[in-house]
Design a protein around this motif. Structure first.
Motif, PDB file in Angstrom:
ATOM      1  N   ILE A  31      65.044 100.403  43.650  1.00  0.00           N
ATOM      2  CA  ILE A  31      63.949  99.987  44.526  1.00  0.00           C
ATOM      3  C   ILE A  31      64.006 100.910  45.733  1.00  0.00           C
ATOM      4  O   ILE A  31      65.062 101.083  46.349  1.00  0.00           O
ATOM      5  CB  ILE A  31      64.113  98.521  44.945  1.00  0.00           C
ATOM      6  N   SER A  32      62.883 101.512  46.060  1.00  0.00           N
ATOM      7  CA  SER A  32      62.809 102.413  47.215  1.00  0.00           C
ATOM      8  C   SER A  32      61.529 102.107  47.981  1.00  0.00           C
ATOM      9  O   SER A  32      60.713 101.300  47.549  1.00  0.00           O
ATOM     10  CB  SER A  32      62.843 103.880  46.771  1.00  0.00           C
ATOM     11  N   ALA A  33      61.364 102.758  49.109  1.00  0.00           N
ATOM     12  CA  ALA A  33      60.168 102.563  49.934  1.00  0.00           C
ATOM     13  C   ALA A  33      59.689 103.925  50.429  1.00  0.00           C
ATOM     14  O   ALA A  33      60.488 104.850  50.601  1.00  0.00           O
ATOM     15  CB  ALA A  33      60.482 101.650  51.115  1.00  0.00           C
ATOM     16  N   PRO A  34      58.397 104.038  50.683  1.00  0.00           N
ATOM     17  CA  PRO A  34      57.864 105.290  51.226  1.00  0.00           C
ATOM     18  C   PRO A  34      58.119 105.394  52.731  1.00  0.00           C
ATOM     19  O   PRO A  34      58.380 104.382  53.394  1.00  0.00           O
ATOM     20  CB  PRO A  34      56.361 105.182  50.946  1.00  0.00           C
ATOM     21  N   MET A  35      58.024 106.592  53.256  1.00  0.00           N
ATOM     22  CA  MET A  35      58.236 106.797  54.695  1.00  0.00           C
ATOM     23  C   MET A  35      57.218 106.035  55.538  1.00  0.00           C
ATOM     24  O   MET A  35      57.477 105.723  56.683  1.00  0.00           O
ATOM     25  CB  MET A  35      58.182 108.284  55.040  1.00  0.00           C
ATOM     26  N   SER A  36      56.074 105.720  54.969  1.00  0.00           N
ATOM     27  CA  SER A  36      55.020 105.021  55.716  1.00  0.00           C
ATOM     28  C   SER A  36      55.230 103.516  55.793  1.00  0.00           C
ATOM     29  O   SER A  36      54.501 102.822  56.504  1.00  0.00           O
ATOM     30  CB  SER A  36      53.668 105.307  55.061  1.00  0.00           C
ATOM     31  N   LEU A  73      68.101 100.407  51.633  1.00  0.00           N
ATOM     32  CA  LEU A  73      66.877 100.744  50.912  1.00  0.00           C
ATOM     33  C   LEU A  73      66.615 102.244  51.046  1.00  0.00           C
ATOM     34  O   LEU A  73      66.381 102.729  52.155  1.00  0.00           O
ATOM     35  CB  LEU A  73      65.713  99.940  51.496  1.00  0.00           C
ATOM     36  N   PRO A  74      66.661 102.986  49.924  1.00  0.00           N
ATOM     37  CA  PRO A  74      66.359 104.415  49.991  1.00  0.00           C
ATOM     38  C   PRO A  74      64.894 104.644  50.388  1.00  0.00           C
ATOM     39  O   PRO A  74      64.006 103.903  49.964  1.00  0.00           O
ATOM     40  CB  PRO A  74      66.608 104.902  48.559  1.00  0.00           C
ATOM     41  N   ILE A  75      64.666 105.647  51.202  1.00  0.00           N
ATOM     42  CA  ILE A  75      63.318 106.017  51.632  1.00  0.00           C
ATOM     43  C   ILE A  75      62.986 107.351  50.964  1.00  0.00           C
ATOM     44  O   ILE A  75      63.769 108.307  51.038  1.00  0.00           O
ATOM     45  CB  ILE A  75      63.232 106.150  53.167  1.00  0.00           C
ATOM     46  N   VAL A  76      61.825 107.380  50.308  1.00  0.00           N
ATOM     47  CA  VAL A  76      61.443 108.561  49.543  1.00  0.00           C
ATOM     48  C   VAL A  76      60.127 109.150  50.032  1.00  0.00           C
ATOM     49  O   VAL A  76      59.303 108.471  50.633  1.00  0.00           O
ATOM     50  CB  VAL A  76      61.346 108.244  48.029  1.00  0.00           C
ATOM     51  N   SER A  77      59.970 110.410  49.751  1.00  0.00           N
ATOM     52  CA  SER A  77      58.749 111.150  50.033  1.00  0.00           C
ATOM     53  C   SER A  77      58.242 111.679  48.693  1.00  0.00           C
ATOM     54  O   SER A  77      59.044 112.030  47.820  1.00  0.00           O
ATOM     55  CB  SER A  77      59.076 112.304  50.985  1.00  0.00           C
ATOM     56  N   ASN A  78      56.947 111.763  48.539  1.00  0.00           N
ATOM     57  CA  ASN A  78      56.346 112.272  47.296  1.00  0.00           C
ATOM     58  C   ASN A  78      56.870 111.531  46.064  1.00  0.00           C
ATOM     59  O   ASN A  78      57.141 112.131  45.032  1.00  0.00           O
ATOM     60  CB  ASN A  78      56.576 113.775  47.133  1.00  0.00           C
ATOM     61  N   GLY A  79      57.079 110.245  46.205  1.00  0.00           N
ATOM     62  CA  GLY A  79      57.465 109.424  45.077  1.00  0.00           C
ATOM     63  C   GLY A  79      58.942 109.346  44.752  1.00  0.00           C
ATOM     64  O   GLY A  79      59.438 108.298  44.410  1.00  0.00           O
ATOM     65  N   VAL A 137      67.740 106.587  54.372  1.00  0.00           N
ATOM     66  CA  VAL A 137      68.103 105.242  53.938  1.00  0.00           C
ATOM     67  C   VAL A 137      67.912 104.298  55.124  1.00  0.00           C
ATOM     68  O   VAL A 137      68.234 104.648  56.259  1.00  0.00           O
ATOM     69  CB  VAL A 137      69.577 105.182  53.467  1.00  0.00           C
ATOM     70  N   VAL A 138      67.389 103.112  54.847  1.00  0.00           N
ATOM     71  CA  VAL A 138      67.281 102.072  55.869  1.00  0.00           C
ATOM     72  C   VAL A 138      68.281 100.981  55.511  1.00  0.00           C
ATOM     73  O   VAL A 138      68.317 100.512  54.374  1.00  0.00           O
ATOM     74  CB  VAL A 138      65.856 101.483  55.947  1.00  0.00           C
ATOM     75  N   SER A 139      69.100 100.604  56.487  1.00  0.00           N
ATOM     76  CA  SER A 139      70.071  99.526  56.286  1.00  0.00           C
ATOM     77  C   SER A 139      69.616  98.308  57.086  1.00  0.00           C
ATOM     78  O   SER A 139      68.715  98.397  57.932  1.00  0.00           O
ATOM     79  CB  SER A 139      71.456  99.956  56.764  1.00  0.00           C
ATOM     80  N   ARG A 140      70.271  97.192  56.850  1.00  0.00           N
ATOM     81  CA  ARG A 140      69.977  95.996  57.641  1.00  0.00           C
ATOM     82  C   ARG A 140      70.241  96.269  59.116  1.00  0.00           C
ATOM     83  O   ARG A 140      69.494  95.817  59.981  1.00  0.00           O
ATOM     84  CB  ARG A 140      70.830  94.830  57.157  1.00  0.00           C
ATOM     85  N   SER A 141      71.295  97.019  59.396  1.00  0.00           N
ATOM     86  CA  SER A 141      71.627  97.349  60.787  1.00  0.00           C
ATOM     87  C   SER A 141      70.519  98.155  61.448  1.00  0.00           C
ATOM     88  O   SER A 141      70.219  97.950  62.628  1.00  0.00           O
ATOM     89  CB  SER A 141      72.926  98.149  60.861  1.00  0.00           C
TER      90      SER A 141
END
Length: 186
Positions: A76-81, A99-105, A111-115
């Protein structure tokens, strides 16, 4: 504000060929809960968590096997937007610590952490005030002083036993990381 403003970048990553032992060391050294697994072009191909590594076991055979054998390929990842609210909703609903953050799919950019998300919810001055208050409570054993912080400038007020104690409190406050200035008043 979006994921690009919140994420940690560059992310600490491993490749599919990284050994289970090496990935375990990286997790332990950094205190992370999981590591993105990327290919030679930086594309996200999996994720390996401490739980994945523990379930694999640490026999000599598995310790030297590649992470590709134990990683989860469905990531599971999320876009930069993505907004902080969207990131939070995803992390909570999926029970994710990062949560890994990806560009162009698929290209991993961070990476975004809870912290990371908690940091944007808590103003820096409030965090600094809590740290100063904790240091003063540790010194005195009780909440004797009032701490206020504005733009990193700390003001401590309350009763002091004498001038020496006042100087000790001022010196103690200056040792707290992030303090830009100190004012101590009785």
């Amino acid at each position: 504000m979006n994921a690009a403003d919140v994420m940690t970048s560059p992310a600490v990553v491993v490749s599919p060929a990284t050994t289970v032992r090496e990935a375990s060391a990286v997790l332990g050294d950094h205190g992370f809960s999981a590591l993105p697994v990327v290919d030679d072009e930086g594309g996200l191909v999996g994720i390996v968590s401490g739980a994945d590594l523990l379930m694999a076991g640490m026999t000599p055979e598995t310790a030297n096997s590649p992470v590709a054998r134990v990683m989860r390929k469905s990531v599971i990842s999320a876009p930069m937007s993505a907004t902080p609210a969207e990131l939070t909703a995803t992390m909570l609903s999926q029970r994710l610590r990062c949560l890994p953050i990806v560009s162009n799919g698929q290209l991993l950019v961070g990476v975004v952490s809870r912290s990371d998300l908690l940091r944007i919810l808590t103003p820096a001055d409030a965090v600094l005030a809590a740290r100063v208050d904790a240091a003063l409570r540790s010194y005195s054993g009780s909440p004797r002083w009032t701490v206020e912080v504005h733009d990193g400038e700390v003001s401590v007020s309350g009763p002091f036993a004498d001038v020496a104690e006042r100087k000790v409190v001022e010196a103690l406050v200056r040792t707290v990381p992030g303090v830009r200035g100190t004012q101590v008043a009785s």
